[in-house]
Scaffold this motif. Structure first.
Motif, PDB file in Angstrom:
ATOM      1  N   LEU A 140       0.820  -1.199   0.000  1.00  0.00           N
ATOM      2  CA  LEU A 140       0.000   0.000   0.000  1.00  0.00           C
ATOM      3  C   LEU A 140       0.856   1.252   0.000  1.00  0.00           C
ATOM      4  O   LEU A 140       0.526   2.219  -0.667  1.00  0.00           O
ATOM      5  CB  LEU A 140      -0.923   0.009   1.217  1.00  0.00           C
ATOM      6  CG  LEU A 140      -2.004  -1.062   1.243  1.00  0.00           C
ATOM      7  CD1 LEU A 140      -2.763  -1.025   2.562  1.00  0.00           C
ATOM      8  CD2 LEU A 140      -2.947  -0.935   0.082  1.00  0.00           C
ATOM      9  N   ARG A 141       1.929   1.224   0.773  1.00  0.00           N
ATOM     10  CA  ARG A 141       2.804   2.400   0.811  1.00  0.00           C
ATOM     11  C   ARG A 141       3.568   2.591  -0.492  1.00  0.00           C
ATOM     12  O   ARG A 141       3.810   3.721  -0.902  1.00  0.00           O
ATOM     13  CB  ARG A 141       3.789   2.272   1.971  1.00  0.00           C
ATOM     14  CG  ARG A 141       3.139   2.452   3.305  1.00  0.00           C
ATOM     15  CD  ARG A 141       4.158   2.436   4.430  1.00  0.00           C
ATOM     16  NE  ARG A 141       3.491   2.567   5.695  1.00  0.00           N
ATOM     17  CZ  ARG A 141       3.671   1.774   6.729  1.00  0.00           C
ATOM     18  NH1 ARG A 141       4.523   0.780   6.656  1.00  0.00           N
ATOM     19  NH2 ARG A 141       3.007   1.958   7.845  1.00  0.00           N
ATOM     20  N   ALA A 142       3.918   1.493  -1.144  1.00  0.00           N
ATOM     21  CA  ALA A 142       4.691   1.578  -2.381  1.00  0.00           C
ATOM     22  C   ALA A 142       3.846   2.063  -3.555  1.00  0.00           C
ATOM     23  O   ALA A 142       4.363   2.692  -4.468  1.00  0.00           O
ATOM     24  CB  ALA A 142       5.303   0.216  -2.719  1.00  0.00           C
ATOM     25  N   LYS A 182      -7.237   3.522  -5.668  1.00  0.00           N
ATOM     26  CA  LYS A 182      -8.165   3.182  -6.745  1.00  0.00           C
ATOM     27  C   LYS A 182      -8.802   1.826  -6.491  1.00  0.00           C
ATOM     28  O   LYS A 182     -10.020   1.665  -6.595  1.00  0.00           O
ATOM     29  CB  LYS A 182      -7.432   3.171  -8.080  1.00  0.00           C
ATOM     30  CG  LYS A 182      -8.309   2.789  -9.239  1.00  0.00           C
ATOM     31  CD  LYS A 182      -7.537   2.760 -10.540  1.00  0.00           C
ATOM     32  CE  LYS A 182      -8.445   2.312 -11.662  1.00  0.00           C
ATOM     33  NZ  LYS A 182      -7.746   2.052 -12.887  1.00  0.00           N
ATOM     34  N   THR A 183      -8.008   0.840  -6.148  1.00  0.00           N
ATOM     35  CA  THR A 183      -8.519  -0.511  -5.935  1.00  0.00           C
ATOM     36  C   THR A 183      -9.448  -0.572  -4.737  1.00  0.00           C
ATOM     37  O   THR A 183     -10.554  -1.100  -4.819  1.00  0.00           O
ATOM     38  CB  THR A 183      -7.352  -1.494  -5.738  1.00  0.00           C
ATOM     39  OG1 THR A 183      -6.521  -1.441  -6.891  1.00  0.00           O
ATOM     40  CG2 THR A 183      -7.850  -2.915  -5.540  1.00  0.00           C
ATOM     41  N   LEU A 184      -9.027  -0.030  -3.606  1.00  0.00           N
ATOM     42  CA  LEU A 184      -9.857  -0.081  -2.409  1.00  0.00           C
ATOM     43  C   LEU A 184     -11.106   0.772  -2.567  1.00  0.00           C
ATOM     44  O   LEU A 184     -12.176   0.398  -2.095  1.00  0.00           O
ATOM     45  CB  LEU A 184      -9.048   0.357  -1.194  1.00  0.00           C
ATOM     46  CG  LEU A 184      -7.887  -0.574  -0.825  1.00  0.00           C
ATOM     47  CD1 LEU A 184      -7.066   0.024   0.304  1.00  0.00           C
ATOM     48  CD2 LEU A 184      -8.390  -1.950  -0.456  1.00  0.00           C
ATOM     49  N   GLY A 185     -10.982   1.899  -3.229  1.00  0.00           N
ATOM     50  CA  GLY A 185     -12.152   2.741  -3.479  1.00  0.00           C
ATOM     51  C   GLY A 185     -13.165   2.037  -4.350  1.00  0.00           C
ATOM     52  O   GLY A 185     -14.366   2.116  -4.115  1.00  0.00           O
ATOM     53  N   ASN A 186     -12.696   1.328  -5.366  1.00  0.00           N
ATOM     54  CA  ASN A 186     -13.607   0.594  -6.241  1.00  0.00           C
ATOM     55  C   ASN A 186     -14.323  -0.511  -5.478  1.00  0.00           C
ATOM     56  O   ASN A 186     -15.504  -0.741  -5.701  1.00  0.00           O
ATOM     57  CB  ASN A 186     -12.848   0.004  -7.431  1.00  0.00           C
ATOM     58  CG  ASN A 186     -12.466   1.052  -8.439  1.00  0.00           C
ATOM     59  OD1 ASN A 186     -12.962   2.163  -8.417  1.00  0.00           O
ATOM     60  ND2 ASN A 186     -11.549   0.701  -9.320  1.00  0.00           N
ATOM     61  N   PRO A 240     -18.166   3.828 -14.616  1.00  0.00           N
ATOM     62  CA  PRO A 240     -17.868   4.090 -13.207  1.00  0.00           C
ATOM     63  C   PRO A 240     -18.689   5.224 -12.601  1.00  0.00           C
ATOM     64  O   PRO A 240     -19.039   5.167 -11.425  1.00  0.00           O
ATOM     65  CB  PRO A 240     -16.373   4.417 -13.196  1.00  0.00           C
ATOM     66  CG  PRO A 240     -16.001   4.678 -14.602  1.00  0.00           C
ATOM     67  CD  PRO A 240     -16.999   3.979 -15.466  1.00  0.00           C
ATOM     68  N   GLU A 241     -19.049   6.213 -13.391  1.00  0.00           N
ATOM     69  CA  GLU A 241     -19.853   7.307 -12.844  1.00  0.00           C
ATOM     70  C   GLU A 241     -21.256   6.837 -12.474  1.00  0.00           C
ATOM     71  O   GLU A 241     -21.834   7.263 -11.482  1.00  0.00           O
ATOM     72  CB  GLU A 241     -19.902   8.509 -13.784  1.00  0.00           C
ATOM     73  CG  GLU A 241     -20.474   8.247 -15.156  1.00  0.00           C
ATOM     74  CD  GLU A 241     -19.559   7.514 -16.122  1.00  0.00           C
ATOM     75  OE1 GLU A 241     -20.097   6.848 -17.027  1.00  0.00           O
ATOM     76  OE2 GLU A 241     -18.334   7.569 -15.984  1.00  0.00           O
ATOM     77  N   ARG A 242     -21.825   5.924 -13.259  1.00  0.00           N
ATOM     78  CA  ARG A 242     -23.149   5.373 -12.945  1.00  0.00           C
ATOM     79  C   ARG A 242     -23.073   4.438 -11.737  1.00  0.00           C
ATOM     80  O   ARG A 242     -23.959   4.417 -10.890  1.00  0.00           O
ATOM     81  CB  ARG A 242     -23.708   4.630 -14.168  1.00  0.00           C
ATOM     82  CG  ARG A 242     -25.091   4.098 -13.950  1.00  0.00           C
ATOM     83  CD  ARG A 242     -26.098   5.244 -13.756  1.00  0.00           C
ATOM     84  NE  ARG A 242     -27.383   4.704 -13.379  1.00  0.00           N
ATOM     85  CZ  ARG A 242     -28.015   4.989 -12.229  1.00  0.00           C
ATOM     86  NH1 ARG A 242     -27.495   5.820 -11.366  1.00  0.00           N
ATOM     87  NH2 ARG A 242     -29.164   4.450 -11.959  1.00  0.00           N
ATOM     88  N   LEU A 243     -22.000   3.670 -11.653  1.00  0.00           N
ATOM     89  CA  LEU A 243     -21.801   2.780 -10.514  1.00  0.00           C
ATOM     90  C   LEU A 243     -21.674   3.593  -9.225  1.00  0.00           C
ATOM     91  O   LEU A 243     -22.288   3.263  -8.206  1.00  0.00           O
ATOM     92  CB  LEU A 243     -20.556   1.918 -10.740  1.00  0.00           C
ATOM     93  CG  LEU A 243     -20.346   0.768  -9.779  1.00  0.00           C
ATOM     94  CD1 LEU A 243     -21.504  -0.214  -9.822  1.00  0.00           C
ATOM     95  CD2 LEU A 243     -19.046   0.062 -10.099  1.00  0.00           C
TER      96      LEU A 243
END
Length: 66
Positions: free
Chosen positions: A1-3, A10-14, A33-36
């Protein structure tokens, strides 16, 4: 995560957006993605209360201080 903070964000937000939107919305709007995100926000707004799992004891203390 730090690297790779941008990739992690992006991944965790998705993942959080997909959880909130639900499986049907993910299948229907994966390429939009905007509709999701809009669906996830609609579902979040429909919640009576929002609890944070990583701070669950603190959240429960605020919701029910007795």
């Amino acid at each position: 995560l730090r690297a790779e903070p941008d990739l992690a964000r992006k991944t965790l937000g998705n993942i959080q957006t997909e959880y909130l939107a639900g499986a049907a919305a993910v299948a229907a709007y994966r390429s939009q993605p905007e509709r999701l995100l809009a669906t996830a926000r609609e579902h979040l707004a429909a919640c009576d209360g929002i609890l944070l799992a990583e701070h669950l004891p603190e959240t429960l203390a605020i919701v029910n201080p007795h």
